[in-house]
Design an enzyme around this catalytic site. Structure first.
Site, PDB file in Angstrom:
ATOM      1  N   ASP A 295     -52.966  -8.248 -14.789  1.00 61.43           N
ATOM      2  CA  ASP A 295     -52.567  -7.844 -13.327  1.00 61.43           C
ATOM      3  C   ASP A 295     -53.637  -8.439 -12.468  1.00 61.43           C
ATOM      4  O   ASP A 295     -54.916  -8.916 -12.345  1.00 61.43           O
ATOM      5  CB  ASP A 295     -53.038  -6.314 -13.462  1.00 61.43           C
ATOM      6  CG  ASP A 295     -52.600  -5.492 -12.154  1.00 61.43           C
ATOM      7  OD1 ASP A 295     -51.459  -5.427 -11.903  1.00 61.43           O
ATOM      8  OD2 ASP A 295     -53.343  -4.626 -11.670  1.00 61.43           O
ATOM      9  N   GLU A 342     -49.544 -11.760 -13.051  1.00 65.38           N
ATOM     10  CA  GLU A 342     -49.052 -11.120 -11.740  1.00 65.38           C
ATOM     11  C   GLU A 342     -49.469 -11.686 -10.553  1.00 65.38           C
ATOM     12  O   GLU A 342     -50.565 -11.323 -10.377  1.00 65.38           O
ATOM     13  CB  GLU A 342     -49.452  -9.707 -12.235  1.00 65.38           C
ATOM     14  CG  GLU A 342     -48.850  -8.434 -11.149  1.00 65.38           C
ATOM     15  CD  GLU A 342     -49.403  -8.619  -9.919  1.00 65.38           C
ATOM     16  OE1 GLU A 342     -48.869  -9.200  -8.814  1.00 65.38           O
ATOM     17  OE2 GLU A 342     -50.667  -7.975  -9.853  1.00 65.38           O
ATOM     18  N   ASP A 395     -44.945  -0.389  -9.618  1.00 67.28           N
ATOM     19  CA  ASP A 395     -45.562   0.126  -8.119  1.00 67.28           C
ATOM     20  C   ASP A 395     -44.743  -0.241  -7.079  1.00 67.28           C
ATOM     21  O   ASP A 395     -45.208   0.145  -5.786  1.00 67.28           O
ATOM     22  CB  ASP A 395     -46.727  -1.182  -8.058  1.00 67.28           C
ATOM     23  CG  ASP A 395     -47.888  -0.781  -8.519  1.00 67.28           C
ATOM     24  OD1 ASP A 395     -48.074   0.297  -8.913  1.00 67.28           O
ATOM     25  OD2 ASP A 395     -48.883  -1.703  -8.773  1.00 67.28           O
TER      26      ASP A 395
END
Length: 496
Positions: A295, A342, A395
């Site tokens: 992430d 990501e 998200d």
């Protein structure tokens, strides 16, 4: 490393369950069967950690511990640790569409304590062996949680009144270990259960040809066992509270940026130890997952740093991250690792250079693509093979919400033309076909887009806490043979 394939993103908490939250029991196994019937290769989950305030899987009390709420109660009944009547008596009137975390907190722990009271000698020996195998983190985590929950009324570590305990004085630590022995052992027991159930579920998935993609948040929580045990690896004040915190500047999601509150790393200290903590963290996650998604990858190139006293992320500054040195150290210690970067958000030359050097696949997201005045990188015809691409993410808004409710009229008309539909019922399927047809090695859809759901199915809204974040659940009847057959047909058509 990655072949042409596809999968579905769905966190375990979102799965159906009669007990208020998705868990690692029958419905998780049923979901694996659903994916296998649909000819999928991947099941992507969010971080599995022990969540704290706000219930975010990206804000956990430990970088290694599992979330006790994911422990399946029916499996505990099969193990003789609980009775069906005890489980049913603790059930609460819950919505099939969302998790009630407050009710979970009230009802789960009495059941956990009952189960712990029934541990026999044979299981005790297995727990002891598990604790020895995980001695690098488990005793500290268990003591941290026992102190926080039983002695210090949920206060964060930097507010603990006993300075000697906060600073880990050996004499003080032994004193609280002796005082809280039963509470410490309870938390070790819960981790044993979590890993037993997860390892069995993952083995079943692998047998069915399903690989698990897991997620590593770049940062740890300010209130975590890691901050307590490794303070020198973070930019902290003397009391272990953050001096500088992480976030992102104003962007697509928020005009004031996102102030996450996580302490930023002291990368110089990590480098001095040859990134030993990160190597341990990566090794731990590779023991849980078949593929790991990193992430906020851009933070390894450069990261946004804000003084802890700030109320928004506006007044921050960029700092240089560890760069390729971190990943070279990981590869030297562990060999080639299956990582996904990501790399969403602000793209700069240093981020692009780091992604190229690493060789990791980056990410693209279809809902970011509907700008009719430019040939957007997030449009499927522009995807590069070494990438993992999504219809939307946990998200973001779903495809249906983006196109039907958020896009301007020109954007909406462009989306209709590109997806070749103007009907919300088919929007998710059209998005999946567009992404599946692309040249990207891995194509993913969220479970929400697979079902063409809208705004009420959103998983998380960045820069917000509480509300409906992380609560969405899918209904059991939605995961049916018609849906799996349709996804399977698309997957075969586009040779994934």
């Amino acid at each position: 490393m990655f072949k042409r394939s596809s999968g579905v993103l769905a966190h375990i908490t979102s799965l159906p369950s009669p007990h208020g939250v998705g868990a690692m029991g029958k419905t998780a196994y049923d979901f694996v069967d659903f994916l296998a019937d649909a000819h999928q290769t991947y099941w992507q989950v969010l971080p599995l950690g022990h969540t704290g305030f706000g219930d975010s899987p990206y804000q956990c009390f430990s970088a290694a511990a599992g979330n006790p709420y994911l422990i399946d109660l029916d499996l505990l009944c099969e193990d003789g640790l609980l009775t069906r009547n005890e489980v049913h008596a603790a059930d609460f009137a819950c919505s099939p569409d969302e998790v009630d975390f407050e009710q979970l907190a009230d009802t789960r722990w009495p059941l956990f304590r009952k189960a712990f009271s029934r541990v026999d000698g044979k299981m005790r020996a297995k727990i002891a062996a598990f604790a020895e195998e995980n001695a690098a983190w488990l005793p500290d985590y268990a003591l941290f949680m026992a102190l926080k929950e039983q002695k210090y009324q949920q206060m964060p570590v930097y507010m603990w009144p006993d300075k000697a305990v906060r600073d880990r004085d050996p004499v003080a630590l032994q004193r609280v270990v002796d005082e809280l022995r039963s509470e410490v052992d309870l938390r070790i027991f819960l981790q044993y259960l979590f890993f037993q159930q997860w390892n069995a579920l993952r083995a079943y998935a692998n047998q069915k040809g399903i690989r698990i993609i897991g997620d590593i948040p770049i940062y740890v929580s300010a209130d975590s066992a890691e901050v307590w045990t490794h303070p020198h690896l973070f930019k902290l004040k003397a009391d272990r509270s953050p001096k500088l915190v992480a976030g992102v500047p104003p962007d697509y999601y928020s005009a004031t940026g996102q102030l996450w509150g996580n302490p930023v790393y002291d990368w110089q200290a990590h480098r001095a130890e040859n990134y030993a903590w990160w190597i341990w963290r990566m090794k731990s996650n590779l023991a849980l997952f078949d593929v790991v998604r990193l992430d906020h990858f851009r933070g390894f190139a450069s990261y946004w740093e804000v003084k802890a006293e700030e109320e928004t992320a506006v007044n921050g500054s960029w700092r240089k991250g560890p760069g390729i040195g971190l990943f070279r150290a990981i590869e030297k210690a562990l060999g080639p690792v299956p990582l996904i970067a990501e790399d969403l958000g602000m793209q700069t030359d240093d981020v692009r250079a780091l992604l190229t050097k690493s060789g990791f696949p980056g990410m693209k997201v279809l809902i970011f693509a509907f700008t009719p005045d430019e040939d957007n990188d997030h449009l499927p015809h522009n995807y590069v093979p070494n990438s993992i691409v999504y219809t939307s993410t946990h998200d973001s808004q779903t495809v249906c919400e983006q196109v039907m409710d958020i896009c301007t009229e020109p954007e909406k008309q462009f989306a209709y033309r590109y997806l070749r539909t103007s009907h919300s019922e088919a929007m998710g399927w059209s998005a999946i076909k567009s992404v599946w047809a692309s040249p990207a090695h891995i194509a993913m859809t969220t479970l929400q887009d697979l079902l063409s759901l809208g705004a009420d199915a959103r998983m998380n809204t960045p820069a917000t806490i509480g509300g409906k974040n992380w609560r969405w659940r899918v209904r059991k009847e939605a995961l049916n043979q018609t849906v799996s057959a349709m996804l399977g047909e698309i997957t075969k058509t586009y040779m994934r």
